[in-house]
Design a protein around this motif. Structure first.
Motif, short mmCIF file in Angstrom:
data_model
loop_
_atom_site.label_atom_id
_atom_site.label_comp_id
_atom_site.label_asym_id
_atom_site.label_seq_id
_atom_site.Cartn_x
_atom_site.Cartn_y
_atom_site.Cartn_z
N LEU A 164 0.83 -1.20 0.00
CA LEU A 164 0.00 0.00 0.00
C LEU A 164 0.87 1.26 0.00
CD1 LEU A 164 -2.63 -1.14 2.66
CD2 LEU A 164 -3.00 -0.98 0.19
N LYS A 165 0.40 2.32 -0.64
CA LYS A 165 1.23 3.51 -0.83
C LYS A 165 1.13 4.52 0.31
CE LYS A 165 1.52 5.40 -4.86
NZ LYS A 165 1.19 6.02 -6.17
N ASN A 166 0.03 4.50 1.06
CA ASN A 166 -0.21 5.62 1.97
C ASN A 166 -0.60 5.14 3.38
OD1 ASN A 166 -0.37 8.27 2.76
ND2 ASN A 166 -2.31 8.70 1.72
N VAL A 167 0.14 4.16 3.90
CA VAL A 167 -0.11 3.69 5.27
C VAL A 167 0.60 4.63 6.24
CG1 VAL A 167 0.23 1.83 6.93
CG2 VAL A 167 -0.37 1.29 4.56
N VAL A 168 -0.15 5.34 7.05
CA VAL A 168 0.45 6.28 8.01
C VAL A 168 0.43 5.71 9.43
CG1 VAL A 168 -0.09 8.28 6.61
CG2 VAL A 168 -1.74 7.51 8.30
N VAL A 169 -0.40 4.69 9.66
CA VAL A 169 -0.42 3.98 10.94
C VAL A 169 -0.46 2.48 10.65
CG1 VAL A 169 -1.72 3.48 13.05
CG2 VAL A 169 -1.60 5.83 12.18
N ASN A 170 0.46 1.74 11.25
CA ASN A 170 0.47 0.28 11.11
C ASN A 170 0.64 -0.28 12.53
OD1 ASN A 170 0.70 -2.37 10.34
ND2 ASN A 170 2.58 -2.10 9.14
N GLN A 171 -0.49 -0.50 13.20
CA GLN A 171 -0.47 -0.72 14.64
C GLN A 171 -0.89 -2.13 15.05
OE1 GLN A 171 -2.11 2.49 16.94
NE2 GLN A 171 -2.66 1.18 18.65
N ARG A 172 0.02 -2.79 15.73
CA ARG A 172 -0.30 -4.07 16.35
C ARG A 172 -1.01 -3.79 17.67
NH1 ARG A 172 1.85 -6.85 20.58
NH2 ARG A 172 1.86 -9.12 20.53
N VAL A 173 -2.16 -4.44 17.89
CA VAL A 173 -2.88 -4.26 19.14
C VAL A 173 -2.04 -4.80 20.29
CG1 VAL A 173 -4.97 -4.83 20.42
CG2 VAL A 173 -5.09 -4.45 17.94
N GLU A 174 -1.92 -4.01 21.36
CA GLU A 174 -1.03 -4.36 22.47
C GLU A 174 -1.67 -5.36 23.43
OE1 GLU A 174 2.16 -3.66 22.94
OE2 GLU A 174 2.10 -2.79 20.93
N HIS A 175 -2.07 -6.47 22.86
CA HIS A 175 -2.59 -7.60 23.64
C HIS A 175 -2.28 -8.84 22.82
CE1 HIS A 175 -5.06 -10.21 26.05
NE2 HIS A 175 -5.93 -10.41 25.08
N ASP A 176 -1.40 -9.70 23.33
CA ASP A 176 -0.85 -10.80 22.54
C ASP A 176 -1.90 -11.75 21.99
OD1 ASP A 176 1.66 -9.80 22.92
OD2 ASP A 176 2.20 -11.21 24.53
N GLN A 177 -3.03 -11.91 22.70
CA GLN A 177 -4.05 -12.86 22.26
C GLN A 177 -5.17 -12.22 21.45
OE1 GLN A 177 -3.67 -16.21 22.67
NE2 GLN A 177 -1.67 -15.51 23.40
N TRP A 178 -5.01 -10.98 21.05
CA TRP A 178 -6.07 -10.27 20.34
C TRP A 178 -6.44 -11.02 19.04
CZ3 TRP A 178 -8.74 -6.28 22.31
CH2 TRP A 178 -9.60 -5.57 21.46
#
Length: 256
Positions: free
Chosen positions: A216-230
């Protein structure tokens, strides 16, 4: 859905409000529809301020659970269900409602079985599951969809690509004017995109999300949820979805 449904929704919202842009918030298949929309109708990028995408799904090569097993039979689903005159996959109905309400309560002996039905679809996360609501969840999940929709995802699992529906060579010639389905283009210009994904998501696997984000060309946030089992469904009914996802998502949208 990308060509007609979501475009109609966007245009209706704009014509009704008089605004020139909307925010797009998608989850699961709603993200798939967004990527297909950007590929096939790139002019709609100008109508979207920003897109917040939870459990993003384009590539599905690494999905787990029963849906992965179904993929092996994707080429036969249309034929089999068509012969039976059945075109909806796992529709909700009174039978499932009865089972959910009478056997899936917190104190019912079968409650763990009911919970595992949900986990087998999306990944295991007991911490974020509100067990009191399991009968309600199962009354609405699965909620039914087109056989073509399930088959399309199955095709993508087996092929490891993000392309249009494969109708077979003759059908592809009719629909696309070529023997193979065209690829969706993920490299087009898009509005600012935020991706929110879970480490334990069986349907939007982190490896598939990483591959998607790299294209993707315009990803400004690439966030892993801070809960390992999410897991996948935690985005919808996770007890702490507000703290883990929604507050970040709203903050992202507020910047645009």
């Amino acid at each position: 859905m990308a060509l007609y449904d979501v475009t109609a929704a966007i245009d209706y919202a704009l014509s009704t409000t008089g605004n020139t842009e909307v925010y797009y918030v998608g989850f699961s298949m709603g993200t798939t529809i967004f990527f297909a929309l950007m590929s096939e109708k790139p002019q709609y990028a100008a109508k979207i301020k920003a897109a917040a995408l939870m459990g993003p799904v384009a590539y599905v090569e690494n999905i787990k659970g029963p849906l992965r097993l179904l993929a092996d039979y994707s080429n036969d689903l249309d034929t089999l269900f068509g012969l039976m005159g059945q075109y909806e996959f796992l529709p909700s109905g009174p039978e499932m409602d009865y089972l959910a309400q009478n056997f899936c309560g917190v104190d019912d002996k079968l409650s763990p079985v009911c919970e595992n039905i949900l986990f087998l679809i999306s990944g295991f996360d007991e911490v974020e599951l509100n067990k009191e609501y399991v009968p309600i969840y199962l009354s609405h999940t699965p909620a039914g969809t087109s056989i073509h929709t399930v088959n399309h995802y199955g095709q993508l699992v087996l092929k490891g690509v993000f392309q249009m529906y494969d109708w077979g060579r003759i059908g592809n010639e009719k629909h696309y004017g070529q023997g193979e389905p065209p690829m969706y283009n993920l490299h087009v210009d898009t509005p600012p995109i935020a991706l929110y994904w879970g480490q334990n998501d069986w349907l939007a696997d982190p490896k598939d999300v990483a591959r998607l984000s790299s294209e993707l060309k315009n990803v400004v946030v690439n966030q892993r949820v801070e809960h390992d089992q999410w897991n996948h469904m935690d985005f919808v009914w996770g007890i702490h979805a507000k703290e883990y996802v929604y507050e970040y998502l709203i903050n992202f949208l507020s910047k645009y």
